[in-house]
Design a protein around this motif. Structure first.
Motif, PDB file in Angstrom:
ATOM      1  N   VAL A 258       0.713  -1.212   0.107  1.00 24.10           N
ATOM      2  CA  VAL A 258      -0.111  -0.018  -0.086  1.00 24.10           C
ATOM      3  C   VAL A 258       0.856   1.256   0.090  1.00 24.10           C
ATOM      4  O   VAL A 258       0.546   2.197  -0.872  1.00 24.10           O
ATOM      5  CB  VAL A 258      -0.964  -0.217   1.171  1.00 24.10           C
ATOM      6  CG1 VAL A 258      -1.837   1.411   1.240  1.00 24.10           C
ATOM      7  CG2 VAL A 258      -1.992  -1.346   1.149  1.00 24.10           C
ATOM      8  N   ALA A 259       2.043   1.189   0.861  1.00 23.42           N
ATOM      9  CA  ALA A 259       2.716   2.328   0.758  1.00 23.42           C
ATOM     10  C   ALA A 259       3.553   2.720  -0.496  1.00 23.42           C
ATOM     11  O   ALA A 259       3.744   3.830  -0.897  1.00 23.42           O
ATOM     12  CB  ALA A 259       3.781   2.177   1.868  1.00 23.42           C
ATOM     13  N   SER A 260       3.888   1.754  -0.996  1.00 25.30           N
ATOM     14  CA  SER A 260       4.598   1.761  -2.420  1.00 25.30           C
ATOM     15  C   SER A 260       3.562   2.371  -3.651  1.00 25.30           C
ATOM     16  O   SER A 260       4.263   3.184  -4.422  1.00 25.30           O
ATOM     17  CB  SER A 260       5.218   0.537  -3.009  1.00 25.30           C
ATOM     18  OG  SER A 260       4.377  -0.426  -3.215  1.00 25.30           O
ATOM     19  N   GLN A 261       2.394   1.854  -3.335  1.00 26.04           N
ATOM     20  CA  GLN A 261       1.348   2.555  -4.338  1.00 26.04           C
ATOM     21  C   GLN A 261       1.208   3.942  -3.969  1.00 26.04           C
ATOM     22  O   GLN A 261       1.079   4.652  -4.991  1.00 26.04           O
ATOM     23  CB  GLN A 261      -0.090   1.552  -4.128  1.00 26.04           C
ATOM     24  CG  GLN A 261       0.234   0.556  -4.571  1.00 26.04           C
ATOM     25  CD  GLN A 261       0.473   0.023  -5.820  1.00 26.04           C
ATOM     26  OE1 GLN A 261      -0.229   0.788  -6.889  1.00 26.04           O
ATOM     27  NE2 GLN A 261       1.606  -0.519  -6.284  1.00 26.04           N
ATOM     28  N   ILE A 262       0.987   4.493  -2.804  1.00 27.70           N
ATOM     29  CA  ILE A 262       1.091   5.694  -2.414  1.00 27.70           C
ATOM     30  C   ILE A 262       2.119   6.530  -3.064  1.00 27.70           C
ATOM     31  O   ILE A 262       2.128   7.745  -3.652  1.00 27.70           O
ATOM     32  CB  ILE A 262       1.040   5.981  -0.750  1.00 27.70           C
ATOM     33  CG1 ILE A 262      -0.596   5.324  -0.231  1.00 27.70           C
ATOM     34  CG2 ILE A 262       1.119   7.361  -0.562  1.00 27.70           C
ATOM     35  CD1 ILE A 262      -0.543   5.216   1.102  1.00 27.70           C
ATOM     36  N   ALA A 263       3.327   6.131  -2.909  1.00 30.20           N
ATOM     37  CA  ALA A 263       4.568   6.622  -3.209  1.00 30.20           C
ATOM     38  C   ALA A 263       4.715   6.639  -4.879  1.00 30.20           C
ATOM     39  O   ALA A 263       5.102   7.696  -5.371  1.00 30.20           O
ATOM     40  CB  ALA A 263       5.922   5.906  -2.720  1.00 30.20           C
ATOM     41  N   ALA A 264       4.145   5.718  -5.447  1.00 37.06           N
ATOM     42  CA  ALA A 264       4.173   5.576  -7.110  1.00 37.06           C
ATOM     43  C   ALA A 264       3.435   6.763  -7.843  1.00 37.06           C
ATOM     44  O   ALA A 264       3.680   7.235  -8.520  1.00 37.06           O
ATOM     45  CB  ALA A 264       3.502   4.526  -7.348  1.00 37.06           C
ATOM     46  N   HIS A 265       2.224   7.392  -6.740  1.00 34.58           N
ATOM     47  CA  HIS A 265       1.533   8.230  -7.250  1.00 34.58           C
ATOM     48  C   HIS A 265       2.053   9.658  -6.501  1.00 34.58           C
ATOM     49  O   HIS A 265       1.191  10.610  -6.609  1.00 34.58           O
ATOM     50  CB  HIS A 265       0.042   8.015  -6.941  1.00 34.58           C
ATOM     51  CG  HIS A 265      -0.461   6.980  -7.695  1.00 34.58           C
ATOM     52  ND1 HIS A 265      -0.405   5.606  -7.242  1.00 34.58           N
ATOM     53  CD2 HIS A 265      -1.144   6.903  -8.872  1.00 34.58           C
ATOM     54  CE1 HIS A 265      -1.024   4.692  -8.350  1.00 34.58           C
ATOM     55  NE2 HIS A 265      -1.404   5.496  -9.052  1.00 34.58           N
ATOM     56  N   GLY A 266       3.153   9.764  -6.078  1.00 36.63           N
ATOM     57  CA  GLY A 266       3.606  10.974  -5.665  1.00 36.63           C
ATOM     58  C   GLY A 266       3.483  11.252  -4.232  1.00 36.63           C
ATOM     59  O   GLY A 266       3.693  12.426  -3.812  1.00 36.63           O
ATOM     60  N   GLY A 267       2.778  10.504  -3.477  1.00 35.27           N
ATOM     61  CA  GLY A 267       2.464  10.725  -2.101  1.00 35.27           C
ATOM     62  C   GLY A 267       3.658  10.231  -1.183  1.00 35.27           C
ATOM     63  O   GLY A 267       4.573   9.745  -1.398  1.00 35.27           O
ATOM     64  N   ILE A 268       3.150  10.742   0.219  1.00 34.69           N
ATOM     65  CA  ILE A 268       4.363  10.234   1.320  1.00 34.69           C
ATOM     66  C   ILE A 268       3.416   9.199   1.988  1.00 34.69           C
ATOM     67  O   ILE A 268       2.254   9.624   2.477  1.00 34.69           O
ATOM     68  CB  ILE A 268       4.660  11.381   1.792  1.00 34.69           C
ATOM     69  CG1 ILE A 268       5.508  12.414   1.198  1.00 34.69           C
ATOM     70  CG2 ILE A 268       5.412  10.959   3.134  1.00 34.69           C
ATOM     71  CD1 ILE A 268       5.934  13.656   1.773  1.00 34.69           C
TER      72      ILE A 268
END
Length: 371
Positions: A258-268
């Motif tokens: 889940v964290a990597s999906q958030i990061a993949a879309h530019g989030g933290i």
């Protein structure tokens, strides 16, 4: 029989094995056999003579008859014969991959990295488990009328550096072309996304510090910040999981995905599970660094301090044997040796610890820079 859910790169290695890239036999070898052998590294220990391999959709796709094992720092290497049960979930550009049985060519170019400059003929692109980057590269090459093939990158955790480049060249020559020339493209720039993993004992204060860091980042950056706290994830994402090593690893693996999906879309993504095992933290780092940055924060509050401040009485229950496999008491906590930030060891306040973490994330001690 144990079940092992394969990573994207491990699925790529199995795909290459099925395409004959490692010879006619369907088998995994121990890493001592060299870089041109298929290998399988699984977390923890292997307690049975057989393993069932699952794809990304948790579907059984193959069975391994375990013939030999070798303990390693990140888990156990498994050697054995492979029986394919069914096709895995279709990978990107399935018709361009080794198992599609496309006719081999005489000459091809193996592109490592992003394309730059003019290319011609057949171009082999490496699938490194970044579907977005792969899609951009393949579409661009096909728009130019080039013949494109997709080579899955194997996990091959025992191979790195120049040896890894040589392995990719060798695999490309086996499954796609007699003569392969290697061109290094531009390195893919890391995305703006960020995954921050707080790890520490129960009661160490990691959730408190993580919440303060989340609030600070929301006010000091322009990126969307999501907090994935251990207790909340347990309730919402991992309800039904116990506290065995396998269940803990699955819990952290879910958080990491889940964290990597958030990061993949530019989030933290701010994550605060206990994450007691080095192997699971390394897996989470690998996922995150494919799409952005990863920062590991060790909240190193001593065990006696954690136990003294235990509001839920968990340590007392663990001491009394009422809670089995409790981290720090009846189950180990593997202290990280690769932490980017260490806080809590000197008894500093959560506010001071949060400031130290934010300074690291923003790259300044004044905290005035916006990511």
């Amino acid at each position: 029989m144990n079940e092992i859910r394969l990573s994207a790169l491990q699925l790529g290695e199995l795909e290459l094995m099925r395409a004959g890239a490692y010879g006619h036999a369907l088998r995994y070898d121990l890493p001592g056999k060299g870089s041109h052998s298929a290998t399988l590294l699984v977390p923890g220990t292997v307690a049975s003579a057989g393993l069932t391999l699952l794809d990304t959709e948790a579907t059984p796709i193959a069975r391994v008859r375990v013939l030999e094992t070798l303990p390693g720092d990140a888990g156990t290497w498994v050697g054995g014969l492979v029986e394919v049960l069914r096709e895995p979930a279709a990978p990107p550009f399935a018709g361009l991959r080794p198992t599609a049985a496309t006719a081999p060519v005489s000459d091809a170019t193996l592109l490592l990295g992003r394309r730059h400059g003019r290319l011609d003929g057949t171009v082999i692109v490496v699938d490194s488990a970044d579907a977005h980057a792969l899609g951009q590269t393949v579409r661009g090459l096909r728009t130019d009328g080039l013949d494109v093939r997709v080579l899955p990158e194997p996990a091959a955790a025992h191979v790195s550096g120049a040896d890894r480049t040589e392995l990719l060249e060798h695999l490309a020559s086996v499954v796609f072309a007699s003569n392969v020339r290697v061109i290094r493209g531009e390195a893919a720039a890391p995305g703006e996304g960020l995954v921050v993993l707080f790890t520490g004992l129960s009661g160490s204060g990691k959730s408190t510090i993580a919440r303060q860091v989340t609030r600070r980042l929301r006010s000091e950056t322009s990126q969307r910040v999501t907090l994935l706290d251990g207790d909340e994830v347990r309730a919402m994402l991992s309800s039904g999981l116990g506290f065995s090593r396998e269940d803990r690893e699955l819990n952290v693996r879910r958080i990491g995905w889940v964290a990597s999906q958030i990061a993949a879309h530019g989030g933290i993504a701010i994550c605060a599970p206990i994450a007691p095992y080095e192997s699971m933290r390394a897996e989470m780092r690998e996922l995150a660094e494919r799409v952005g940055r990863f920062v590991l924060v060790h909240v190193a509050t001593p065990l006696e301090v954690c136990e003294a401040r235990d509001r839920k009485g968990l340590y007392a229950k663990a001491r009394a044997g009422e809670i089995k496999e409790f981290t720090g008491i009846s189950d180990p906590y593997e202290e990280p040796t690769d932490a980017d930030v260490v806080v809590g060891r000197d008894g500093s306040s959560p506010e001071a610890a949060a400031s130290q973490v934010v300074a690291q994330l923003l790259g300044t001690h004044e905290g005035s820079y916006t990511i």
